[in-house]
Design a protein around this motif. Structure first.
Motif, mmCIF file in Angstrom:
data_model
loop_
_atom_site.group_PDB
_atom_site.id
_atom_site.type_symbol
_atom_site.label_atom_id
_atom_site.label_comp_id
_atom_site.label_asym_id
_atom_site.label_seq_id
_atom_site.Cartn_x
_atom_site.Cartn_y
_atom_site.Cartn_z
ATOM 1 N N LEU A 115 4.243 -14.893 -11.559
ATOM 2 C CA LEU A 115 4.974 -13.941 -10.729
ATOM 3 C C LEU A 115 5.722 -12.949 -11.600
ATOM 4 C CD1 LEU A 115 5.149 -13.718 -7.708
ATOM 5 C CD2 LEU A 115 7.316 -14.885 -7.784
ATOM 6 N N VAL A 116 6.350 -13.467 -12.660
ATOM 7 C CA VAL A 116 7.055 -12.577 -13.587
ATOM 8 C C VAL A 116 6.069 -11.608 -14.215
ATOM 9 C CG1 VAL A 116 8.219 -12.502 -15.815
ATOM 10 C CG2 VAL A 116 8.986 -14.091 -14.077
ATOM 11 N N GLY A 117 4.881 -12.127 -14.599
ATOM 12 C CA GLY A 117 3.854 -11.246 -15.160
ATOM 13 C C GLY A 117 3.432 -10.171 -14.188
ATOM 14 N N ALA A 118 3.260 -10.541 -12.904
ATOM 15 C CA ALA A 118 2.852 -9.560 -11.900
ATOM 16 C C ALA A 118 3.910 -8.467 -11.754
ATOM 17 C CB ALA A 118 2.600 -10.245 -10.560
ATOM 18 N N PHE A 119 5.172 -8.865 -11.732
ATOM 19 C CA PHE A 119 6.225 -7.864 -11.588
ATOM 20 C C PHE A 119 6.326 -6.983 -12.820
ATOM 21 C CE2 PHE A 119 7.327 -8.637 -7.537
ATOM 22 C CZ PHE A 119 7.850 -9.876 -7.255
ATOM 23 N N TYR A 120 6.041 -7.594 -14.009
ATOM 24 C CA TYR A 120 6.040 -6.781 -15.224
ATOM 25 C C TYR A 120 4.959 -5.712 -15.146
ATOM 26 C CZ TYR A 120 5.080 -5.464 -20.017
ATOM 27 O OH TYR A 120 4.831 -4.729 -21.150
ATOM 28 N N HIS A 127 -4.482 3.374 -13.451
ATOM 29 C CA HIS A 127 -3.765 2.327 -14.196
ATOM 30 C C HIS A 127 -4.136 0.938 -13.690
ATOM 31 C CE1 HIS A 127 -0.016 0.713 -16.242
ATOM 32 N NE2 HIS A 127 -0.619 1.384 -17.182
ATOM 33 N N ILE A 128 -3.155 0.113 -13.293
ATOM 34 C CA ILE A 128 -3.499 -1.277 -12.972
ATOM 35 C C ILE A 128 -4.365 -1.397 -11.717
ATOM 36 C CG2 ILE A 128 -1.443 -2.234 -14.004
ATOM 37 C CD1 ILE A 128 -0.377 -2.570 -11.163
ATOM 38 N N LEU A 129 -4.399 -0.327 -10.906
ATOM 39 C CA LEU A 129 -5.211 -0.418 -9.688
ATOM 40 C C LEU A 129 -6.678 -0.605 -10.025
ATOM 41 C CD1 LEU A 129 -3.617 2.347 -7.508
ATOM 42 C CD2 LEU A 129 -3.018 -0.026 -7.703
ATOM 43 N N ALA A 148 0.836 -1.209 0.000
ATOM 44 C CA ALA A 148 0.000 0.000 0.000
ATOM 45 C C ALA A 148 0.860 1.243 0.000
ATOM 46 C CB ALA A 148 -0.926 -0.007 1.216
ATOM 47 N N ALA A 149 1.928 1.229 0.817
ATOM 48 C CA ALA A 149 2.799 2.397 0.880
ATOM 49 C C ALA A 149 3.435 2.649 -0.484
ATOM 50 C CB ALA A 149 3.869 2.196 1.946
ATOM 51 N N ALA A 150 3.890 1.560 -1.132
ATOM 52 C CA ALA A 150 4.543 1.730 -2.429
ATOM 53 C C ALA A 150 3.566 2.230 -3.481
ATOM 54 C CB ALA A 150 5.144 0.401 -2.872
ATOM 55 N N LEU A 151 2.329 1.687 -3.477
ATOM 56 C CA LEU A 151 1.364 2.093 -4.489
ATOM 57 C C LEU A 151 0.972 3.543 -4.310
ATOM 58 C CD1 LEU A 151 -1.025 -0.972 -4.691
ATOM 59 C CD2 LEU A 151 0.637 -0.242 -6.364
ATOM 60 N N ILE A 152 0.741 3.972 -3.038
ATOM 61 C CA ILE A 152 0.232 5.325 -2.863
ATOM 62 C C ILE A 152 1.338 6.354 -3.035
ATOM 63 C CG2 ILE A 152 0.498 5.681 -0.383
ATOM 64 C CD1 ILE A 152 -2.331 6.728 -0.383
ATOM 65 N N ALA A 153 2.628 5.901 -2.946
ATOM 66 C CA ALA A 153 3.707 6.875 -3.102
ATOM 67 C C ALA A 153 3.706 7.473 -4.492
ATOM 68 C CB ALA A 153 5.038 6.200 -2.818
ATOM 69 N N LEU A 197 3.653 -4.406 -12.465
ATOM 70 C CA LEU A 197 4.045 -3.380 -11.494
ATOM 71 C C LEU A 197 5.076 -2.440 -12.093
ATOM 72 C CD1 LEU A 197 4.211 -5.386 -8.179
ATOM 73 C CD2 LEU A 197 2.574 -3.649 -8.824
ATOM 74 N N GLY A 198 5.975 -2.997 -12.899
ATOM 75 C CA GLY A 198 6.954 -2.149 -13.570
ATOM 76 C C GLY A 198 6.276 -1.174 -14.523
ATOM 77 N N ARG A 199 5.280 -1.652 -15.274
ATOM 78 C CA ARG A 199 4.545 -0.756 -16.179
ATOM 79 C C ARG A 199 3.811 0.313 -15.381
ATOM 80 N NH1 ARG A 199 6.172 -0.689 -21.120
ATOM 81 N NH2 ARG A 199 4.494 0.841 -21.236
ATOM 82 N N TYR A 200 3.282 -0.068 -14.231
ATOM 83 C CA TYR A 200 2.595 0.903 -13.366
ATOM 84 C C TYR A 200 3.550 2.025 -12.975
ATOM 85 C CZ TYR A 200 0.397 2.731 -9.104
ATOM 86 O OH TYR A 200 -0.134 3.545 -8.144
ATOM 87 N N ALA A 201 4.765 1.628 -12.566
ATOM 88 C CA ALA A 201 5.730 2.646 -12.143
ATOM 89 C C ALA A 201 6.081 3.561 -13.307
ATOM 90 C CB ALA A 201 6.981 1.978 -11.577
#
Lengths: 733, 115
Positions: free
Chosen positions: A496-501, A387-389, A168-173, A503-507
């Motif tokens: 897991l790799v897909g999930a991290f991908y 975005h992904i949220l 949550a902290a990372a997403l809201i940052a 999250l990377g696109r989100y960032a």
């Protein structure tokens, strides 16, 4: 034999540090709990710095200045507070705005933001950092955004577990929905209010979970901070009673709920009434009646519950229940009816009522309808800001429903109600952002935890299989099970790799959005020139400083209300109307003056003692937020109070035009004349005739404008701001 | 019908009386304090009805201090009552300290609000 003896004699590497030049990392070997704590603390520290750093784009690209319109008022009041002290600030009557009415600033603002910035300024000065108050104001919002990430971590830990808190902290940052109102330079109430909102909710959920009076007191103080910071506190005072009601109805109530709600409500209400702007609304306004009603309902409910527990006899209890319920309902309905009928309990204020009925403002209150932030939200805004949220949010709701507790019910209610309001008004995406981030973090954390458990379980089973041997039956059974789903581990790794991908696109998306869309100061415009270099239009500040240096100190400036705060803060001159928009008739008078012929407008300006008129014009640069584009709102607001101004007079076949085919009233009204004075002689684009308006894309209709009662005082270098002086009345002979 | 309700009411009152007599003394003291605070609040509302509510902030602060302290006393009673399973490992000193702290904040704000 000999080797064994040597093995026993050989010293371990740790015992002789002099043998290697660098200390072995084995010396740092920590227990698992401590390793986990180290990872969590360092992740939080990085998130804290990230939340601050991502909001600094405009400071790096332009300079450290205050953006937009409203923050200039907040800056001016903070300046006053630091110079004159709290007592003067709290009792301040300002005669420099809303001439000739003035404004009771001390009683009509939310002081939380200004007091916070002033305290930070004092603290830094005490530590002998010689900062200017403007720097503190510019960086207040990013600082509080960092603090919000910390609160989000604790809140996520309370609802689910520490992993969800970190997510949550990372997403809201970096979530763009929050960044939009909390970049460096956006010195507005929301920057501090979202921190206060999340803090209040966290403290309340903690109070409900522990049932402690101390946490209830803390949540009352959190509510007080929120009330002092933003008018959106009404959301809290309605969501919390709704939550209590839901818990009572579904039978999940407990003694802890009673302690938490009562402590927070009574103390919070008393503290909130200390703010002059809020006053007695907690007992008199319709928006706060839900909390009062639930308070009384709770007393009755728990009293009945206690009697039931004492009597222990169902038949007697039923008769008691009948008596109390009927009397309570009669008394409550009577009180509410009398209150609303006599008008003592005021109905819902227009700006909150338009949230329940979105069509209300358009028909009845044009000022609220004209603000672009109050329009309903388009789907693209949701995608842009979340975005992904957007798809993690329903997934998180599913996880919350799987593990229902007091805390998850709260966050689900917060999420659903805030998403409804975010759909009604664009500006309220900001309020929905913490809920969306928290719920999405639950989905994220739970999914990643499941996937990694799958991966680790497989490898652990393989290890036990190899070390223990094949003799035990259990191991062979497990081995056969493992063989049955051979791709499970690979699928888990792929997911897991897909999930991290993702999250990377989100960032990447969040950073791009922040850089492109939310970091412009609005008061300084930038564009790309033909050679690719950057061109800066600093016309607004040029005009305000011209006003400050070239007009008499008691000059009064008439402009549309958008620019009022900036003129008083930077130009230091008295204005007729400003962004507070508290007096609709005064604004309508200005709107009428702008839409009338020059002689009628001159009479109005004489009655208001106007010395200078300021208009914003985008025809030379192609700037589209200028006064000609806002003109129809001036007509509507003026026409709402003075029926002599009729909107169809300015339109041709329902169409708004400024070229030769425009309505004659449009071509001769004051706003048109002031915007296009001498514009007919200017060539703005190669190959187009003179007087080509680049913002509307047409050649203007009335090129030969003569002004009788005003004269041009100043036009900025790109013609964006134009200032005219009102001539004194002619001598009679 | 009326006779049955009146006899019902009598039985209700009697059973309430006997059940209440069984509660421990410290809880009874807290209940007495709550009743005293509510009575004070009612007296203030009646007085406001007679003389009008002009310094409304004074009226509100008076009534809210009574209601507030009553509610906080009820919370204390809940936390100290040995029959509540949820609060069984909360030491009564902590409950009392919380009660005192909340009352302190309540009365400080009330004094600021009295005007």
């Amino acid at each position: 034999m000999g080797a064994k003896a040597e093995n026993g004699v050989k010293p371990t590497p740790l015992a002789s540090p002099s043998s290697s030049p660098f200390p072995s990392l084995k010396a740092l070997k920590l227990k698992t709990k401590q390793q986990e704590l180290l990872i969590r603390v360092s992740a939080l520290a990085l998130i804290y710095v990230l939340a601050f750093a991502v909001r600094l784009f405009s400071v790096l690209r332009y300079e450290s200045m205050i953006h937009e319109f409203d923050p200039y008022f907040n800056y001016r009041t903070t300046l006053f507070l630091t110079k004159n002290g709290f007592y003067e600030f709290w009792n301040w009557f300002d005669s420099e705005s809303w001439y000739p009415l003035g404004r009771i600033i001390g009683g009509t603002l939310f002081p939380g933001l200004m007091v916070t910035a002033a305290l930070i300024y004092r603290a830094l000065r005490f530590l002998t950092f010689a900062v200017h108050i403007r720097e503190v104001c510019v960086l207040t919002a990013p600082f509080f955004a960092s603090n919000t990430t910390l609160v989000a971590y604790f809140f996520g830990k309370e609802i689910w577990d520490a992993g969800a808190g970190l997510a949550a902290a990372a997403l809201i940052a970096i979530c763009p929905g929050y960044i939009s109102r909390s970049v460096a330079g956006s010195y507005d109430n929301e920057g501090v209010a979202i921190f206060a909102l999340l803090l209040t909710f966290y403290l309340f959920v903690k109070a409900v979970n522990t049932g402690s009076l101390a946490w209830g007191l803390a949540s009352a103080f959190g509510y007080f901070y929120m009330v002092s910071a933003w008018g959106g506190y009404v959301f809290i005072i309605n969501l919390v009673p709704l939550y209590v009601l839901v818990l009572l109805i579904t039978g999940r109530y407990s003694m802890r709920l009673y302690v938490a709600y009562n402590c927070m409500y009574i103390l919070g209400m008393l503290l909130a009434m200390q703010i002059r702007f809020v006053g007695f609304q907690h007992v008199q306004s319709g928006e706060h009646m839900a909390a009062l009603g639930v308070f009384f309902l709770m007393q009755v409910f728990y009293f009945v519950d206690w009697v039931k527990y004492i009597i222990n006899d169902p038949k007697l209890f039923h008769s008691f229940l009948r008596i109390t319920l009927t009397s309570a309902i009669i008394v409550g309905a009577l009180a509410l009816g009398v209150g609303m009928a006599t008008g003592y309990i005021s109905p819902w204020a227009g700006r909150f009522y338009s949230l329940l009925d979105p069509t209300y403002a358009k028909d009845h209150i044009p000022i609220i309808a004209s603000v672009s932030e109050h329009q309903p939200t388009a789907w693209s805004s949701f995608m842009f800001d979340f975005h992904i949220l957007l798809f993690l949010f329903p997934a998180g709701l599913y996880f919350c429903f799987k593990r229902l507790s007091d805390a998850t019910i709260f966050i689900v209610m917060y999420g659903l109600t805030s998403m409804y309001f975010a759909g009604v008004m664009v500006r309220l995406i900001l309020v929905a952002t913490p809920a969306v981030c928290l719920i999405s973090s639950i989905a994220l954390s739970a999914t990643i935890k499941n996937l990694t458990t799958l991966i680790r379980k497989k490898s652990k089973a393989a290890q036990t299989f190899s070390t223990k041997g094949i003799s035990s039956l259990k191991a062979s059974a497990k081995a056969s099970l493992d063989q049955a789903l051979p791709f499970q581990r690979n699928v888990a790794i792929a997911l897991l790799v897909g999930a991290f991908y993702l999250l990377g696109r989100y960032a990447i998306h969040c950073t791009w959005v922040t850089s492109e869309a939310y970091s412009s100061p609005s008061i300084v415009l930038a564009a790309r020139s033909a050679h690719g270099g950057r061109v800066i239009f600093d016309d607004y500040r040029e005009a305000y400083f011209w006003l400050r240096q070239n007009t008499p100190p008691d000059a009064k400036v008439m402009s549309w209300w958008d620019y009022g705060y900036q003129i008083t803060a930077m130009g230091n001159r008295t204005v007729i109307v400003d962004n507070n928009t508290w007096n609709n008739t005064h604004i309508a008078t200005v709107g009428r003056a702008m839409s009338s012929y020059e002689d009628e407008a001159y009479e109005i300006m004489q009655s208001l003692d106007v010395d200078y008129v300021l208009v914003v014009f985008g025809g030379v640069t192609g700037y589209s937020s200028d006064d000609i584009n806002k003109f129809l709102w001036m007509v509507r607001i003026g026409g709402g109070v003075f029926p002599v101004i009729k909107e169809p007079d300015y339109l041709v076949n329902g169409e708004y035009r400024v070229d030769k085919g425009a309505a004659p009233k449009m071509l001769n009204c004051l706003m048109y004349k002031l915007s296009y004075y001498r514009f007919g002689e200017l060539t703005t684009e190669y190959g187009k005739p003179t007087g080509y308006d680049r913002a509307r894309g047409v050649e203007i209709g009335n090129k030969d404008i003569k002004l009788e009662y005003l004269e041009e005082a100043f036009t900025t270098s790109n013609w964006i701001v134009r200032i005219y002086k009102v001539k004194p009345p002619k001598n009679r002979w | 019908m009326a006779k049955s309700t009146s006899s019902d009411a009598q039985m209700l009152v009697r059973s309430l009386h006997t059940a209440y007599a069984a509660t421990p003394t410290n809880l009874k003291i807290i209940d007495l304090y709550v009743v005293y605070a509510i009575v004070t609040a009612v007296i203030q509302v009646v007085y406001m009805g007679i003389v009008g509510s002009f310094p409304f902030n004074s009226f509100l602060s008076g009534v809210l201090s009574c209601v507030g302290t009553a509610v906080l006393a009820v919370c204390l009673r809940i936390q100290v009552n040995k029959e509540n399973k949820e609060f069984k490992d909360l030491p009564p000193e902590r409950a009392y300290a919380d009660f005192v702290l909340c009352n302190l904040v309540l009365h400080l704000v009330v004094m600021n609000f009295l005007g």
